[in-house]
Design an enzyme around this catalytic site. Structure first.
Site, PDB file in Angstrom:
ATOM      1  N   ASP A 177       1.019  -1.278  -0.147  1.00 24.12           N
ATOM      2  CA  ASP A 177       0.115  -0.232   0.034  1.00 24.12           C
ATOM      3  C   ASP A 177       0.857   1.113  -0.015  1.00 24.12           C
ATOM      4  OD1 ASP A 177      -2.854   1.198   0.218  1.00 24.12           O
ATOM      5  OD2 ASP A 177      -2.103   1.771   2.375  1.00 24.12           O
ATOM      6  N   GLU A 216       1.142  -0.318  -5.198  1.00 23.94           N
ATOM      7  CA  GLU A 216      -0.034   0.381  -5.332  1.00 23.94           C
ATOM      8  C   GLU A 216       0.479   1.824  -5.472  1.00 23.94           C
ATOM      9  OE1 GLU A 216      -2.105   3.155  -4.517  1.00 23.94           O
ATOM     10  OE2 GLU A 216      -1.643   2.759  -2.389  1.00 23.94           O
ATOM     11  N   ASP A 258     -11.345   1.212  -1.674  1.00 24.11           N
ATOM     12  CA  ASP A 258     -11.629   2.576  -1.270  1.00 24.11           C
ATOM     13  C   ASP A 258     -12.553   3.235  -2.428  1.00 24.11           C
ATOM     14  OD1 ASP A 258      -9.944   3.189   1.034  1.00 24.11           O
ATOM     15  OD2 ASP A 258      -7.854   3.419  -0.224  1.00 24.11           O
TER      16      ASP A 258
END
Length: 516
Positions: free
Chosen positions: A311, A359, A411
């Protein structure tokens, strides 16, 4: 020209590069009667569905223990597992619980997770399982447990002590603990280990149970040729075992509080940016140690899953630093990250491989792309971002094949929710691109992902089910009401598996190609 085009899709040994497809679903979203999805038979049944649907990937969110918000991205540990995912049914099958112990299960909602209620119920069961283990150790369990605690002691001992002291002190905010414990003075730590030995045993044992059940699930997935993709938050909660145990690795003041905190500047999701409030890393100290803590962290995660999504990858090239105490992320500034030096050390520490997904969403600059490409890491493409303008980098015809195409992520809104709530100009671009009226938008976007040149095509289960915005997993920047969506088996029809299987046949993502 034909030969050149074919060569792009060949690996070094001349074989066609494999193409993968899969579903994004966190285990908490699985069905089950205990208030939260777990690693038991419903997880096995989901692997059956993936198998039937000819999917080759199951992608999860982070698996660590949760903070107060229920967010898997605010974990209490970089190494531990979320014990709420432990299946009571499997504990009963292992002889650690009696069937009668499960008889008074509350009437939990099958559609949402109530973290507080589920935690209260399951914690009581885990306490009972531990008592049974102490009273009547089972030889197989005992042997496995002892092997586990020896193998994982480098993080497990600190984690067990952190949790035990948090109970004793009434808070995981270690900066408010008794000074000797907050400052990790040796005499205070040794006294606490003696005083809290049994509680530490409970926390070690529940981590063993998580590992035992997860490993069983992982083996089952591997036997079906299904790859598990995990997720690592780049940052940790300030009130975590790792920050307490390794304060020198973080930017903290003399009281243990962060001097600066994490976030991102204003972007697609928020006009004031996102203020995450995690402590930032003391990268010079990490470099001095050869990034040993990070290597151990990634090694632990790739023992749980086959590939790991890192991430906020862009934070390795440059990260947004916000002075502690700010109300929004607007007042932050960019700082240089550890970059190539870090990834080289990581690759060396992992035996010459980097099983990572970058990411790379948000504000991505040429240096971030260069860092990603230097190490051959696949990046992310999100179809919901493709239609905001005429030449978006997320339009499929612009993809390099070394990427993952998502309809949306945890998200994002669901595809249907996004399409219903976005501007009419965006909807018109979508309809024009798809040559469609948008009446089956979730499946049309799944088809677009599967048909793309991206090596991986992944879609949240909500899109397979065609669900709207009330079923989205998370709204960035909103602290409450997230991470609680669950599905039911009644909603997941055999027709969905057949449609996914047919898309894979058409667009060359069938698992038979991988197995051959």
């Amino acid at each position: 020209m034909k030969e050149e085009n074919e060569e792009k899709h060949l690996s070094e040994d001349g074989r066609k590069r494999p193409r993968y497809s899969g579903i994004l679903l966190h285990p908490t979203s699985l069905p089950g009667r205990y208030g939260i999805g777990d690693l038991g038979r419903d997880a096995w049944k989901f692997i059956d569905f993936l198998d039937e649907a000819d999917q080759s990937v199951w992608q999860c969110l982070p698996l660590g223990p949760l903070g107060s918000s229920g967010s898997p991205y605010q974990s209490l540990s970089a190494f531990a597992g979320n014990i709420l995912l432990i299946s009571p049914d499997l504990l009963a099958e292992d002889g650690l619980l009696e069937e009668s112990d499960l008889a008074d299960c509350p009437d939990f909602s099958p559609y949402t997770v109530d973290y507080e209620a589920a935690a209260a119920y399951k914690t009581a069961l885990l306490e009972l399982a531990y008592r049974h283990f102490l009273e009547k150790p089972l030889p197989e369990i005992q042997q496995e447990y002892e092997t586990f605690i020896r193998r994982e002691s480098f993080w497990l001992d600190d984690y067990a002590l952190f949790c035990s002291v948090s109970e004793e002190e009434g808070t995981p905010d270690w900066t408010s603990w008794t000074p000797g414990l907050a400052k990790r003075r040796p005499e205070a730590l040794e006294a606490a280990k003696v005083r809290l030995a049994q509680r530490m045993g409970y926390y070690r044992f529940t981590q063993y149970l998580f590992s035992r059940q997860w490993d069983r699930l992982h083996r089952l997935a591997s036997s079906r040729h299904i790859t598990l993709i995990g997720d690592i938050p780049i940052y940790l909660s300030e009130n975590s075992a790792d920050v307490w145990a390794n304060p020198e690795l973080f930017e903290l003041d003399s009281t243990g509080h962060p001097t600066d905190v994490s976030g991102v500047p204003p972007d697609y999701f928020s006009a004031t940016g996102q203020l995450w409030n995690n402590p930032l890393y003391n990268w010079p100290e990490h470099k001095r140690t050869g990034y040993a803590w990070w290597i151990a962290r990634i090694r632990r995660q790739v023992s749980l899953t086959d590939i790991v999504r890192l991430d906020h990858f862009r934070g390795l090239e440059a990260y947004w630093s916000v002075p502690a105490g700010e109300k929004t992320a607007v007042g932050g500034h960019w700082c240089k990250g550890p970059g190539s030096d870090f990834l080289k050390a990581l690759r060396s520490g992992l035996g010459g491989r980097l099983p990572l997904i970058a990411e790379d969403l948000g504000i991505i600059t040429p240096p971030v792309r260069a860092l990603r490409d230097e190490f051959g890491l696949p990046g992310m493409k999100v179809l919901q971002f493709a239609f905001d303008g005429d030449e978006s980098d997320y339009l499929p015809y612009l993809y390099d094949e070394n990427c993952i195409c998502y309809t949306g992520t945890h998200d994002n809104n669901t595809t249907l929710g996004w399409f219903m709530e976005t501007d009419e100009a965006v909807r018109e671009r979508v309809r024009s691109y798809l040559h469609s009226d948008g009446s089956d938008i979730s499946w049309e976007m799944i088809r677009l992902a599967v048909s793309s040149v991206a090596r991986y095509a992944i879609y949240p289960l909500q899109d397979v089910l065609g669900y709207g915005g009330d079923c989205r997993m998370n709204i960035p920047g909103v602290a409450e009401g997230n991470w609680n969506w669950r599905f039911t088996w009644e909603a997941l029809s055999p027709d969905a598996a057949a449609r996914l299987r047919e898309l894979n046949r058409i667009y060359g993502r069938s698992r038979s190609r991988l197995e051959g």
